[in-house]
Write a protein that holds these residues in place. Structure first.
Motif, PDB file in Angstrom:
ATOM      1  N   HIS A 140      -7.351  -7.987  -1.092  1.00 44.03           N
ATOM      2  CA  HIS A 140      -6.426  -7.677  -1.373  1.00 44.03           C
ATOM      3  C   HIS A 140      -5.738  -7.472  -2.620  1.00 44.03           C
ATOM      4  O   HIS A 140      -5.381  -9.454  -2.565  1.00 44.03           O
ATOM      5  CB  HIS A 140      -5.899  -7.846  -0.492  1.00 44.03           C
TER       6      HIS A 140
ATOM      7  N   HIS B  39     -12.103  -8.811   3.936  1.00 45.94           N
ATOM      8  CA  HIS B  39     -11.648  -7.516   2.194  1.00 45.94           C
ATOM      9  C   HIS B  39     -10.609  -8.852   1.441  1.00 45.94           C
ATOM     10  O   HIS B  39     -10.279  -9.456   1.485  1.00 45.94           O
ATOM     11  CB  HIS B  39     -10.998  -6.505   2.446  1.00 45.94           C
TER      12      HIS B  39
ATOM     13  N   VAL C  90      -4.694  -2.845  -3.722  1.00 43.18           N
ATOM     14  CA  VAL C  90      -5.917  -2.261  -3.200  1.00 43.18           C
ATOM     15  C   VAL C  90      -6.715  -3.190  -2.127  1.00 43.18           C
ATOM     16  O   VAL C  90      -6.571  -4.253  -2.311  1.00 43.18           O
ATOM     17  CB  VAL C  90      -6.788  -1.733  -3.689  1.00 43.18           C
ATOM     18  N   ASP C  91      -7.496  -2.470  -1.211  1.00 43.32           N
ATOM     19  CA  ASP C  91      -8.395  -2.994  -0.579  1.00 43.32           C
ATOM     20  C   ASP C  91      -9.956  -3.332  -0.701  1.00 43.32           C
ATOM     21  O   ASP C  91      -9.907  -2.014  -0.391  1.00 43.32           O
ATOM     22  CB  ASP C  91      -7.839  -3.138   1.133  1.00 43.32           C
TER      23      ASP C  91
ATOM     24  N   HIS D 184       0.754  -1.192  -0.080  1.00 47.78           N
ATOM     25  CA  HIS D 184       0.313  -0.165  -0.136  1.00 47.78           C
ATOM     26  C   HIS D 184       0.727   1.580  -0.275  1.00 47.78           C
ATOM     27  O   HIS D 184       0.398   2.145  -0.273  1.00 47.78           O
ATOM     28  CB  HIS D 184      -0.631  -0.186   1.100  1.00 47.78           C
TER      29      HIS D 184
END
Ligand SMILES: [Zn+2]
Length: 233
Positions: A185, A183, A137-138, A131
């Protein structure tokens, strides 16, 4: 909206030219270790985003605005939440792959707050998190699906991996550093982008002379206008 809005008119800055506080927070060129002890050099070239309005209006691809990559909460340091804000230039490559992923998933892809760029000074930043490179991105929701179950996370992980071998995902699981359980990733690895305007001379001797510079806006529209004018002569 016209096509020119996908062309970034943003300034590129060499983070070594920023003020001392910003340099100390963005840590351009510093080496960080990942969990395996391998060292990686942090990005040096950033887009400068003048305002929230411009972040919202600047589309990196048809479905991803720059704003989505810089949404942070108070875990990001106060100075880096002020405008102008900075994001590594490699974010454009990430947006390109996300657009492919969105197409393959067949639904809108929602990047979470803190789910895009996180500076090396962000409270969630540990080791060499991708990140910090602007290449991760999550994603907490795709279409109407909240990504909380093993089934949904594995489904979209598989779709992402099928889009390109460049895309890396975290497997479903509960170990915060190695897995994700609420989530998806996605990341592209330790990509740093050196904009074409940069000379390698500058790469090699950054600290000796530091003229402040930032590139003029490059708008496709203006380039086209110039070409059209030349053709009409
Ligand atoms: Zn992540």
């Amino acid at each position: 909206m016209n096509h020119d809005e996908t062309e970034s008119g943003l300034k590129v800055v060499d983070a070594f030219d920023l003020d001392d506080e910003l340099r100390s927070l963005l840590k351009p060129g510093e080496m960080l270790r990942d969990e395996q002890g391998r060292r990686h050099r942090l990005p040096r070239y950033f887009y400068e985003i003048p305002s929230h309005e411009i972040a919202l209006a600047t589309r990196l691809t048809p479905h991803f605005a720059l704003n989505e990559f810089v949404l942070n909460d108070l875990r990001e340091t106060a100075r880096l939440q002020q405008w102008p804000r900075y994001i590594p230039c490699a974010v454009r490559i990430l947006a390109f792959y996300l657009e492919q992923f969105r197409g393959a998933a067949g639904a809108s892809v929602h990047i979470a707050v803190n789910g895009g760029y996180r500076s090396p000074s962000h409270k969630l930043s540990q080791d060499a998190s991708l990140h910090m490179w602007g290449t991760a991105v999550d994603i907490y929701r795709i279409g109407s699906t909240i990504l909380k179950s093993k089934e949904s996370i594995e489904k979209y992980n598989e779709i992402a991996e099928d889009v390109s071998d460049e895309i890396h995902v975290l497997p479903y699981g509960h170990d915060v550093d190695k897995n994700a359980d609420d989530h998806v990733h996605l990341d592209l690895g330790y990509i740093t982008l050196v904009p074409r305007e940069i000379s390698d001379d500058r790469m090699e001797q950054p600290q000796e002379h530091r003229p402040r510079f930032a590139f003029e806006e490059r708008r496709r529209k203006e380039r086209r206008a110039a070409v059209a004018a030349a053709e009409n002569e």
